[in-house]
Write an enzyme that holds these catalytic residues in place. Structure first.
Site, short mmCIF file in Angstrom:
data_model
loop_
_atom_site.label_atom_id
_atom_site.label_comp_id
_atom_site.label_asym_id
_atom_site.label_seq_id
_atom_site.Cartn_x
_atom_site.Cartn_y
_atom_site.Cartn_z
CG ASP A 10 38.36 -28.44 60.28
OD1 ASP A 10 38.52 -27.84 61.37
OD2 ASP A 10 38.74 -29.63 60.10
CE LYS A 70 39.70 -24.95 67.02
NZ LYS A 70 39.31 -26.10 66.20
CD GLU A 138 36.15 -27.83 65.94
OE1 GLU A 138 36.46 -28.74 66.74
OE2 GLU A 138 36.84 -26.82 65.77
CG ASP A 161 37.22 -33.93 66.72
OD1 ASP A 161 38.36 -34.32 66.40
OD2 ASP A 161 36.76 -32.83 66.36
#
Ligand code: AMP
Length: 564
Positions: A10, A70, A138, A161
């Site tokens: 992850d 990211k 994800e 999320d």
């Protein structure tokens, strides 16, 4: 199937994690201090030193630390290099824990990542010395971690999320054994950091950042995060910073007060959820399960809001900040073959094979093999002068071809003189959709025969799979006996057929005793063949006896043939 370990990673905006399937269970691997989450922070020193994770996070206020890289994936090469440092660190953690070199990984990416961002993630993996065997979305990873995605189960899953700096909601739908992302919505600037800032404002006032140096701001945010995390477990917590330049601070905050301040944030996430549902053409009632991911969903008010939006309880049993990493580990385990016991639909529910001589099932792709996959074997002709063979493609667990299901058949021509001289390679390729292509190649002439089986080879109902498997267990002994007998009979016929020509050629060179031993063994073999299937083991023993008794005869034949 290779047993090489593949790790699941992850690669998160705030935190990252690496996991693996061990003894059938997905686990995240801890660093030397026992921590399973690694802050996605990288510090670059003046002398080109690099620190990753907790040590980098500790230097945050001092400068030189890159976080949330990211967000820049796909936009600049540096983002790949920084991400590669995080991946290298995760690789080292895994290698240390597993005590072996790691070279392959599944890495998760947000569902909304475009090709450039996906490509950058893959390159980051390569820079870190990892072959990225799959990029996994994800939300799909989160759903896998909760054990969803099993055959015939839930069809539609909502994944909520909420991490440190980003929010995503995705609606997944199970199609042909794989989760597909139907819709996704979110806010790339909403997350737990906002909650920390809110708490700081509650204690120090809205303009708390004004006039403070970065070191102090970092301390305030750190304490706010600690208070927030405490409030997920307790009704009250005390914000305490005795050494601020502006004077000591100590204030008790209740969960109620904190959660009252979250209302606007939660409304924003609600709007995203409604949009995602609308885009997928669904009402809350059309959703079969709701899954949480991201550390911020540990806040009780967030969970309550999610349950109110989707009008159902969220799935339990997995730490939400670990769900994506665990799902990546599961996907990696499926690919490496470490996950066998989980019957996901992207494995073959029943074995696939072809009929061979004597009506036996020859398995090419065993049951529960992960698809897509390829496997093959070499076959030859059973009789001299044979010009073709009938290839019957079978599915099932029974030893005898006739008890399995025929998926298709084709005549395969080949060139061969004597018996056993043809070389026909048969290859089964099963694609991700379960379509089976069977290719037979006469390796002498290079001529291919291709048979495509349109009905998806994995598309079998649960009941039929269960029936087939239970029948195979029920008939296991009888089936095994039949196989032993058939195999022994084939061998027996081969031996018996070659016996007379061999005796004609070299019989007179045998001793009296040798000849009578051969004749006795021959008689026994013929007798046991008559006995039928229940005689398998006896026939097998008789065949071995004949094989041994005629060993010297065989050697004499060879000598003669070579003119010795
Ligand atoms: P993630 O990006 O999934 O690692 O989530 C990180 C965010 O989750 C950070 O903002 C953390 O402060 C927050 N977080 C982690 N644990 C908790 C908790 N127990 N309660 C509230 N927030 C948490």
């Amino acid at each position: 199937m290779s047993s090489e370990v593949i790790v699941g990673i992850d690669l998160g905006t705030t935190n990252s994690a690496v996991g693996v399937v061990e003894s059938g269970f997905p686990i995240l691997l801890a660093d030397e201090e026992g921590r399973r989450l690694l802050p996605s922070a990288v510090w670059y020193g003046k002398e080109e030193e690099v620190e990753v994770g907790w040590t980098a996070k500790r230097r945050l206020a001092l400068g030189g630390v890159v976080t949330s890289i990211k967000r820049l994936m796909g936009q600049e090469a540096r983002a790949e290099e920084v991400s590669a440092e995080i991946l290298k660190k995760l690789k080292r953690i895994a290698e240390h824990r597993l005590e072996q070199p790691i070279s392959k990984a599944v890495i998760t990416v947000p569902a909304y990542f475009n090709e450039a961002q996906r490509g950058a993630t893959k390159r980051a993996g390569e820079l870190a010395g990892l072959e990225v065997v799959r990029l996994l979305s994800e939300p799909t990873a989160a759903a896998l971690a909760y054990g969803l995605g099993k055959m015939g189960e839930l069809q539609r899953v909502a994944v909520y999320d909420l991490g440190g700096g980003t929010f995503d909601v995705s609606i997944l739908e199970m199609r042909e054994g794989q989760f597909e992302v139907q819709s996704t919505a979110g806010d790339t600037r909403l997350g737990g950091d906002d909650f920390d800032r809110l708490l700081a404002s509650m204690v120090l006032g809205d303009d708390w950042e004004k006039g403070r140096d970065s070191l102090e701001s970092a301390r305030v945010m750190e304490e706010a995060e600690r208070v927030k995390v405490t409030l997920s477990e307790q009704e009250t917590a005390t914000f305490r910073l005795p050494f601020l330049a502006s004077g000591p601070v100590e204030k008790e905050i209740s969960r109620r007060e904190f959660e009252a301040g979250l209302t606007d944030f939660l409304k924003k996430t609600e709007a995203c959820c409604r949009r995602a549902m609308a885009d997928a053409g669904l009402e809350p009632a059309g959703i079969d399960a709701v899954v949480l991911a991201g550390g911020s969903t540990r806040v009780p008010a967030v969970r309550e809001k999610v349950e109110a939006i989707f009008q159902r309880k969220v799935e339990e049993g997995v730490d939400p900040d670990e769900s994506v990493g665990l799902g990546a580990a599961i996907q990696a385990g499926i690919i490496s073959g470490a996950v066998r016991e989980v019957v996901l639909l992207d494995v073959t529910p029943l074995s696939l094979g072809i009929e061979t001589v004597g009506g036996l099932m020859n398995v090419i792709i065993p049951r529960n093999t992960t698809i897509p996959c390829k496997a093959g074997e070499m076959f030859t002709n059973a009789a001299a002068g044979q010009r073709s063979m009938r290839l019957r493609v079978l599915q099932g667990e029974r030893e005898l071809a006739g008890d399995n299901w025929e998926l298709g058949a084709v005549e395969v021509p080949f060139e061969a003189e004597g018996k056993g001289q043809a070389r026909v390679g048969v290859q089964f390729s099963l694609d991700a959709n379960g379509m089976l292509e069977v290719l037979a190649r006469d390796t002498k002439t290079g001529v291919d025969t291709v048979l495509t089986i349109e009905t998806a080879a994995v598309d079998v109902t649960d009941e039929r799979v269960e029936q087939m498997v239970s029948e195979s267990v029920e008939h296991a002994f009888a089936d095994m006996r039949a196989r032993v007998f058939t195999e022994a009979k084939l061998k027996a016929e081969e031996l018996l057929n070659s016996l007379e020509p061999a005796l004609a050629l070299a019989g007179e060179d045998l001793e009296e005793g040798e000849l009578s031993a051969i004749r006795a063994a021959e008689a026994r073999v013929r007798k046991e063949i008559e006995g039928g299937a229940s005689n398998g083991p006896l026939l097998k023993a008789a065949v071995e006896e004949l094989d041994q008794a005629s060993e010297r005869l065989a050697a004499l034949v060879v000598e003669k043939a070579m003119g010795l």
